[in-house]
Motif scaffolding. Structure first.
Motif, PDB file in Angstrom:
ATOM      1  N   LEU A 190       0.839  -1.205   0.000  1.00  0.00           N
ATOM      2  CA  LEU A 190       0.000   0.000   0.000  1.00  0.00           C
ATOM      3  C   LEU A 190       0.872   1.252   0.000  1.00  0.00           C
ATOM      4  N   GLY A 191       1.946   1.238   0.783  1.00  0.00           N
ATOM      5  CA  GLY A 191       2.869   2.382   0.817  1.00  0.00           C
ATOM      6  C   GLY A 191       3.484   2.655  -0.545  1.00  0.00           C
ATOM      7  N   VAL A 192       3.920   1.591  -1.235  1.00  0.00           N
ATOM      8  CA  VAL A 192       4.490   1.742  -2.578  1.00  0.00           C
ATOM      9  C   VAL A 192       3.443   2.306  -3.539  1.00  0.00           C
ATOM     10  N   ALA A 193       2.220   1.779  -3.471  1.00  0.00           N
ATOM     11  CA  ALA A 193       1.152   2.279  -4.338  1.00  0.00           C
ATOM     12  C   ALA A 193       0.935   3.774  -4.116  1.00  0.00           C
TER      13      ALA A 193
ATOM     14  N   SER B 117      -0.177   3.007  10.915  1.00  0.00           N
ATOM     15  CA  SER B 117       1.273   3.201  10.758  1.00  0.00           C
ATOM     16  C   SER B 117       1.680   3.467   9.304  1.00  0.00           C
ATOM     17  N   ILE B 118       0.719   3.856   8.449  1.00  0.00           N
ATOM     18  CA  ILE B 118       0.993   3.965   7.012  1.00  0.00           C
ATOM     19  C   ILE B 118       2.077   4.995   6.690  1.00  0.00           C
ATOM     20  N   ASN B 119       2.263   6.018   7.545  1.00  0.00           N
ATOM     21  CA  ASN B 119       3.300   7.016   7.276  1.00  0.00           C
ATOM     22  C   ASN B 119       4.692   6.391   7.173  1.00  0.00           C
ATOM     23  N   TYR B 120       4.951   5.397   8.031  1.00  0.00           N
ATOM     24  CA  TYR B 120       6.251   4.720   7.955  1.00  0.00           C
ATOM     25  C   TYR B 120       6.409   4.054   6.590  1.00  0.00           C
ATOM     26  N   TYR B 121       5.384   3.331   6.170  1.00  0.00           N
ATOM     27  CA  TYR B 121       5.466   2.588   4.916  1.00  0.00           C
ATOM     28  C   TYR B 121       5.593   3.523   3.711  1.00  0.00           C
TER      29      TYR B 121
END
Length: 348
Positions: A245-248, A296-300
């Protein structure tokens, strides 16, 4: 998906390839083999092979030396073979060839899908509406959720992967790759990499992840109601779904993103147009559809921007060292700088 004349430096032996195709496809029509090249992408080389109404796609590694474990054609072929029974948008793989006597490298052949690939603009005849933009956004989210729902333990991937400690390995591995490909010093890198090492999430969930999930790797039906293709499975593995999801989200650009990020590789993607989800809307729908905690999506996302910077740096390193003559890569250092700044900003 548009093709173009094959770049002079990336031509392949048509005569040998035609002879090989005859051994693999018994219903191959008579006629001349036409070879064109898919223009998108900065990594593996992808060609369309056509004889009459017969078409197939060929994937091979880039020319020159490549990073260790990168551009593994056999691995990508195995991934497609494992996933295609679960997800119709995965192209059907036909044959992997380890022998480099045919085109000068190993390669594989797969199904040629036909539909609409969107990148920097809609095709002529498509009315750009906010409703369509929203529909496409929803399809992108829902297809990612569907991919993450595949039971990887029921596929051959279970024998190829080691999900335990995935993010630890990713973070340390990509920092090491950056150090090896470095051509300039960026002030933010030291603090950024230290923060990434110190704050690795402990999420133990593992799913199949595409890891290069973006709009121009997807193909839609003519009426845009279905995603019928998903391409470039080179990075696919089993790991933390939030990393995917982070890459997307690192590819899902906003109109207010830094100009350097928007225009470094040409025109920005259509996701900057009105009606497309914001990154937050994309993340929220993903959380609702998947049931996952995305706090925690900010980290990813920070890691995703850094990872993308490393990929660009590896490409630029090859260009600087004369291992590729592709002029598209001459300005890649500017993209690296913009991505490192974006990664540092995403920490907050």
């Amino acid at each position: 998906m548009d093709t173009m004349q094959v770049r002079a430096s990336e031509r392949i032996d048509a005569q040998r390839l035609h002879a090989f195709l005859k051994t693999q496809f018994l219903d191959l029509p008579e006629g001349k083999l036409e070879i064109t090249q898919f223009s998108a992408g900065h990594s593996n080389l992808t060609y369309c092979l056509k004889i009459g109404d017969f078409e197939v796609v060929l994937r091979r590694p880039p020319l020159g030396p490549v990073a260790k474990k990168a551009h593994d054609m056999k691995r990508e072929f195995t991934i497609l073979s494992a996933l295609q029974p679960f997800l119709a948008m995965v192209p059907t793989p036909y044959v992997y060839v380890s022998d480099d006597a045919i085109i000068g490298s190993d390669f594989f052949l797969m199904e040629r899908k036909k539909g609409i690939v969107l990148d920097t603009r809609f095709p002529v005849g498509t009315e750009n509406t906010e409703e369509l933009a929203r529909q496409l956004s929803e399809k992108m989210v829902d297809s990612l959720v569907a991919l993450h729902a595949i039971p990887y333990a029921e596929t051959s991937l279970k024998d190829m992967v080691k999900p335990e400690g995935f993010m630890q390995r990713q973070v340390h591995g990509w920092i090491e790759r950056y150090d090896k490909a470095k051509t300039a010093q960026f002030a933010e890198v030291e603090a950024l990499t230290a923060w990434l090492k110190e704050n690795v999430p402990t999420n133990a969930e593992a799913t199949i992840i595409h890891y290069d999930y973006k709009l121009n790797n997807a193909m839609f039906s003519e009426d845009y109601t279905k995603m019928i293709g998903l391409f470039d499975w080179e990075m696919t593995t089993v790991g933390d779904p939030l990393a995917d999801l982070g890459v997307a989200m690192s590819y899902w650009m906003h109109a207010d993103d830094p100009k350097m990020l928007l225009y470094a590789l040409g025109e920005p993607p259509i996701t900057i147009l009105p009606g497309f989800y914001s990154r937050q809307e994309f993340i929220t729908r993903y959380a609702e559809k998947s049931g996952r905690d995305v706090s925690s999506i900010n980290y990813y996302m920070t890691f995703a921007y850094f990872k993308l910077a490393v990929i660009c740096q590896q490409i630029y390193y090859r260009y600087v060292k004369g291992q590729t003559q592709d002029d598209r890569f001459a300005q890649m250092d500017k993209m690296v700088a913009a991505l490192i700044k974006q990664a540092s900003k995403a920490i907050n």
